[in-house]
Design an enzyme around this catalytic site. Structure first.
Site, short mmCIF file in Angstrom:
data_model
loop_
_atom_site.label_atom_id
_atom_site.label_comp_id
_atom_site.label_asym_id
_atom_site.label_seq_id
_atom_site.Cartn_x
_atom_site.Cartn_y
_atom_site.Cartn_z
CD GLN A 23 -43.78 87.41 77.96
OE1 GLN A 23 -44.60 87.71 78.82
NE2 GLN A 23 -42.56 87.93 77.93
CG ASP A 64 -47.60 93.82 78.69
OD1 ASP A 64 -46.88 93.73 79.70
OD2 ASP A 64 -47.86 92.86 77.94
CE LYS A 76 -44.61 89.05 82.41
NZ LYS A 76 -44.72 89.33 80.97
N1 GUN Z 1 -41.33 90.70 76.67
C1 GUN Z 1 -40.34 91.31 77.37
N2 GUN Z 1 -40.85 92.11 78.31
C2 GUN Z 1 -42.20 92.01 78.21
C3 GUN Z 1 -43.27 92.59 78.92
O1 GUN Z 1 -43.11 93.39 79.85
N3 GUN Z 1 -44.52 92.24 78.52
C4 GUN Z 1 -44.72 91.38 77.51
N4 GUN Z 1 -45.98 91.10 77.17
N5 GUN Z 1 -43.76 90.81 76.83
C5 GUN Z 1 -42.49 91.13 77.18
#
Ligand code: GUN
Length: 295
Positions: A100, A123, A56
């Site tokens: 995350q 998110d 990211k």
């Molecule tokens: N863990 C798995 N997929 C995601 C996501 O799209 N965002 C976040 N913050 N954690 C994740």
């Protein structure tokens, strides 16, 4: 490749065009404003989570989004994490906040998500944002379902009238995707299947659009697809493989080689939905910057 094989939905190419568009929007935005700023919060040392956050950061840098990652040990007290999120909510230089997941067991994911300012929730996991998706007036759409809808659109695949069967009822993918596909701009007829569904194959076999989001490598075999289905594979499973440098390879929830000869369209893993998830987060971060600037 046999001539009857499915067409590939190329996540690399589609994600690149999304990134190019975000990059152009940021170029225009930064003529008289600071760049969008995203803070990622990483707790513990789950290798997949670390890899996601690194990916990211790299994507963000490429399009002109500034980032910081706050990294904490796995034993971080929950109250400290909540305090960090509140500080980020109050910080006008932070546009987007991404915590995350998964978090360590002693921390309640939901309490943390609920604490994020909905206007910074890139998110789209906050109940206010999920509610807005359900109502059809979204601010932030969770990146994976957003990416899936975008992929279909950019391949001119119109879900209208399709029997869409989603396998997996997660808050992150299955539930929001079901809501998106049943909205008036998509007009699919949606079935959501899960681990307690009886005769799962009876559902998947009548799907015009099949989305596999259950997190089990190669779960959807050729016997579960009976017609020219559009197959979207959300799975990113690490399968042990000593012949690779990393010691594992990535496999989807769909047995790609077997299903490919039956499907009309199919997404590969890697190179499919995962790249779209990353690209849509960038789009959401640009949205967060706009919201922050107008606040
Ligand atoms: N863990 C798995 N997929 C995601 C996501 O799209 N965002 C976040 N913050 N954690 C994740």
């Amino acid at each position: 490749m046999a001539s009857s094989d499915a067409s590939l939905i190329d996540g690399r190419e589609i994600a690149q065009s999304v990134r190019d568009e975000v990059s152009q929007a940021i170029d225009a935005w930064t003529t008289d404003r600071r760049p969008p700023f995203l803070t990622a919060v990483l707790v513990g040392d789950n290798p997949a989570s670390k890899a996601y956050v690194r990916g990211k950061e790299k994507d963000a840098a490429e399009v002109g989004i500034e980032t910081e990652t706050l990294q904490f040990d796995a034993d971080l007290p929950e109250e400290k994490l909540l305090g960090t999120v509140r500080d980020l909510n109050d910080d006008p230089s932070v546009d987007g906040i991404l915590v995350q997941l998964p978090l360590p067991d002693h921390i309640d994911d939901r309490g943390v998500i609920d604490t994020i300012d909905p206007a910074k929730d890139v998110d789209g996991f906050h109940p206010e944002n999920l509610g807005r998706v359900m109502r059809g007036t979204p601010s932030f759409i969770p990146a994976t379902p957003y990416g899936i809808v975008e992929m279909l659109d950019r391949c001119d695949i119109d879900p209208e009238g399709m029997d869409a069967v989603i396998v997996g009822r997660s808050n992150i993918v299955g539930k929001p995707l079901a809501n998106l596909l049943m909205q008036r701009d998509q007009n699919a007829t949606v079935t959501v299947c899960h681990s307690r569904t009886e005769d799962l194959a009876a559902h998947t076999r009548r799907a015009d659009l099949l989305v596999a989001a259950l997190g089990q490598a190669n779960f959807i075999g050729a016997d579960m697809v009976s017609k020219a289905t559009v197959v979207i594979d959300v799975g990113i499973n690490r399968v042990e493989d000593d012949s690779t440098d990393r010691g594992y390879r990535l496999e989807g929830d769909v047995d790609f080689d077997a299903v490919r000869s039956k499907a009309s369209w199919i997404t590969p893993v890697p190179g499919g939905v995962g790249l779209m998830t990353r690209a849509m987060l960038l789009k959401n971060t640009m949205t967060a910057a706009r919201l922050q600037a107008s606040a």
